[in-house]
Design an enzyme around this catalytic site. Structure first.
Site, short mmCIF file in Angstrom:
data_model
loop_
_atom_site.label_atom_id
_atom_site.label_comp_id
_atom_site.label_asym_id
_atom_site.label_seq_id
_atom_site.Cartn_x
_atom_site.Cartn_y
_atom_site.Cartn_z
CD GLU A 57 -2.12 1.92 1.76
OE1 GLU A 57 -1.69 3.05 1.23
OE2 GLU A 57 -2.37 2.21 2.90
C1 UN1 Z 1 -3.31 6.11 4.64
O1 UN1 Z 1 -2.88 7.20 4.57
O2 UN1 Z 1 -2.39 5.36 4.51
O3 UN1 Z 1 -8.92 6.83 3.26
C2 UN1 Z 1 -4.40 5.44 4.78
C3 UN1 Z 1 -8.33 7.56 4.24
C4 UN1 Z 1 -8.03 6.77 5.68
C5 UN1 Z 1 -6.92 5.91 5.44
C6 UN1 Z 1 -5.71 6.38 4.70
N1 UN1 Z 1 -9.29 5.98 6.06
O4 UN1 Z 1 -8.02 8.66 4.16
#
Ligand code: UN1
Length: 512
Positions: free
Chosen positions: A251
């Site tokens: 990710e």
């Molecule tokens: C991240 O920054 O790794 O959708 C995740 C969003 C959050 C998660 C971000 N719920 O902005």
């Protein structure tokens, strides 16, 4: 209050080879925790410990593991204010957002506690009589999870909760600058009754972690790597796991576009751009990168956006502010670099840039001892500009303009990331054309680029990841492997594709 924390492997404190100080970015004189950092050997040892523990954990019936996940959710809920307060103290995330982040762990537990009673396999008809086909989801073994510190507890929970539910053991390496938050979350997880060694936490720097991971992969004690962080490091993790015939769950970064059509509700779009551009000080992987606004509404949008940014409160994250400080000094250093990407053909429409200090204040706020930065909107960014093409983790948003929707889609995809995206329009046809054309794994219509809900597939394409998805039922494919079984009770060898009954059709038949 300063804490002393070290890695915990198999339920015991592990030896530290060096010390790191995690500081409060809103008041850098305050040490939140002194963190003992482990070396590569300890990381690899943790993976061996996890491998041992996993054998027994996999034998615990999935519904019972689901009950443990339920308990984790309850414990997190009961400790929500303490945990959120610690997140605010350690990384400067505004308290309301930190509470939302903690809520995301509970949501994740709520989703997966029931999965313990599903974790469905299938029964499938065979092509031969007296033979039955089945599929089973098997745990993979040990997951090594390496996470960033911008979401120090929610994003790790997206890995930890499903991995544990599926019967795996985990070695978790959180970001050093968010170590105290991670340590607190680890303690809540283990208080739910996880046996020693099923979840281990290792604090280590990037180089030792990478070396430790390589050792563990060589030894065969890790079967899945989860990594949240930069595209640059993600590539290295992907290469390393690929050499071991594994596919990591990656990710990575984003350059998330927001397209504003001429029919958009401009005030709504400004609100969305403000939150996704500058909430968490622009340090979400889903933060807004570039606003791509139709030429007919460009000037009106830029004027309103600049005004909204000017009026937004930046300051003490314990107060009601849009953004607090940057996460840590290393992010400030990198961010200073992004500011040098502003070119003469660009127009900064928000006034001051750079660190907020006595000499460079924001109204009457001088930043005190915190790592605060002015929010910046740069108009006139173009394809080819670094500001247009590359992720700029921090409070800076570019604005570009377009004439046709096809051009907007092309601009949205050009940087080659593909995490999140957004379109503001009141025309359903345009929204669906954007959906078809955009390369992102996630898109919002009339909503900001950030704020994904915990039970939808979360993940990206291109430079944002390798196609893996987290959250919801989709993540089960990361933490289980399908096993196919056939059971023949005919008492003879029936050969697939060969001993199959045939029914002959009359293919020359035609209606009169
Ligand atoms: C991240 O920054 O790794 O959708 C995740 C969003 C959050 C998660 C971000 N719920 O902005």
């Amino acid at each position: 209050m300063s804490r002393q924390i070290v890695s915990i492997v198999g339920g015991k404190d592990a030896e530290a080879a060096a010390t790191y100080e995690s500081v409060n970015p809103a008041r850098t004189g305050e040490v939140v925790a002194r963190v003992g950092l482990a070396n590569a050997g300890t990381f690899a040892a943790a993976c061996r410990t996890a491998k041992e523990a996993q054998r027994e954990w996999a034998k615990v019936p999935a519904p019972v593991r689901g009950r443990v996940i339920a308990s984790i959710g309850r414990l997190v809920e009961a400790n929500a204010e303490r945990l959120a307060g610690l997140v605010t103290e350690e990384i400067g995330k505004p308290y309301a957002e930190a509470l939302g982040e903690v809520r995301e762990i509970v949501d994740t537990c709520d989703f997966f506690l029931g999965e313990g009673r599903r974790l469905y396999g299938q029964t499938i008809p065979s092509e031969m009589p007296d033979k039955n086909l089945f599929t089973f989801r098997n745990p993979i073994g040990v997951a090594a999870v390496v996470t960033a510190g911008n979401f120090p507890v929610a994003v790790p929970s997206w890995y930890l909760v499903p991995a544990l539910l599926c019967g795996n053991a985990v070695v978790w390496k959180p970001a050093e600058y968010a170590a105290a938050s991670a340590h607190a979350m680890f303690r809540l997880f283990t208080a739910a009754g996880l046996p020693d060694g099923v979840l281990n936490i290792v604090f280590a720097d990037g180089a030792e972690t990478f070396a430790g991971l390589e050792l563990a992969l060589d030894e065969g004690s890790v079967q899945k790597v989860g990594f949240t962080g930069s595209s640059e490091v993600g590539r290295k993790v992907g290469e390393l796991t690929g050499r071991h015939l594994q596919s990591a769950c990656l990710e990575l970064g984003g350059k998330n576009p927001m397209v504003i059509m001429p029919d958009a509700d401009l005030d709504l779009a400004v609100e969305g751009a403000l939150f996704s551009g500058f909430g968490t000080a622009g340090q979400r992987c889903t933060s807004l990168g570039t606003v791509i606004v139709h030429e007919s509404v460009h000037d009106a949008f830029v004027e309103r956006f600049a005004r909204a940014v000017g009026e937004a409160r930046i300051g003490d994250p314990e107060q009601d502010v849009l953004a607090g400080p940057l996460l840590d000094q290393k992010f400030a250093d990198r961010y200073e670099d992004y500011l040098t990407w502003i070119q003469p053909h660009h127009r900064v429409v928000t006034g001051a840039t750079g660190r907020i200090t006595k000499d460079n204040p924001r109204g009457d706020f001088d930043g005190g001892e915190g790592i605060y930065y002015h929010p910046v909107v740069v108009d006139g960014v173009r394809p080819g500009d670094r500001l247009f093409m590359e992720e700029t983790f921090g409070p800076i948003v570019g604005v570009a303009s377009f004439a046709t929707l096809d051009e907007a889609v092309e601009l949205a995809n050009l940087p080659g990331y593909g995490l999140s995206s957004s379109i503001y329009t009141t025309d359903a046809g345009r929204a669906f054309r954007f959906r078809e054309g955009v390369s992102a794994g996630m898109l919002s219509v009339n909503n900001s680029t950030s704020g994904a809900e915990a039970h939808l597939p979360f993940g990206g394409n291109g430079k944002s990841g390798n196609g893996s998805r987290q959250s919801g039922m989709w993540v089960l494919d990361q933490f289980t492997r399908w096993q196919a079984m056939n059971w023949d009770h005919s008492g003879r060898l029936q050969k697939a594709q060969m001993d199959v009954a045939e029914i002959t059709p009359d293919l020359d038949f035609r209606l009169a």
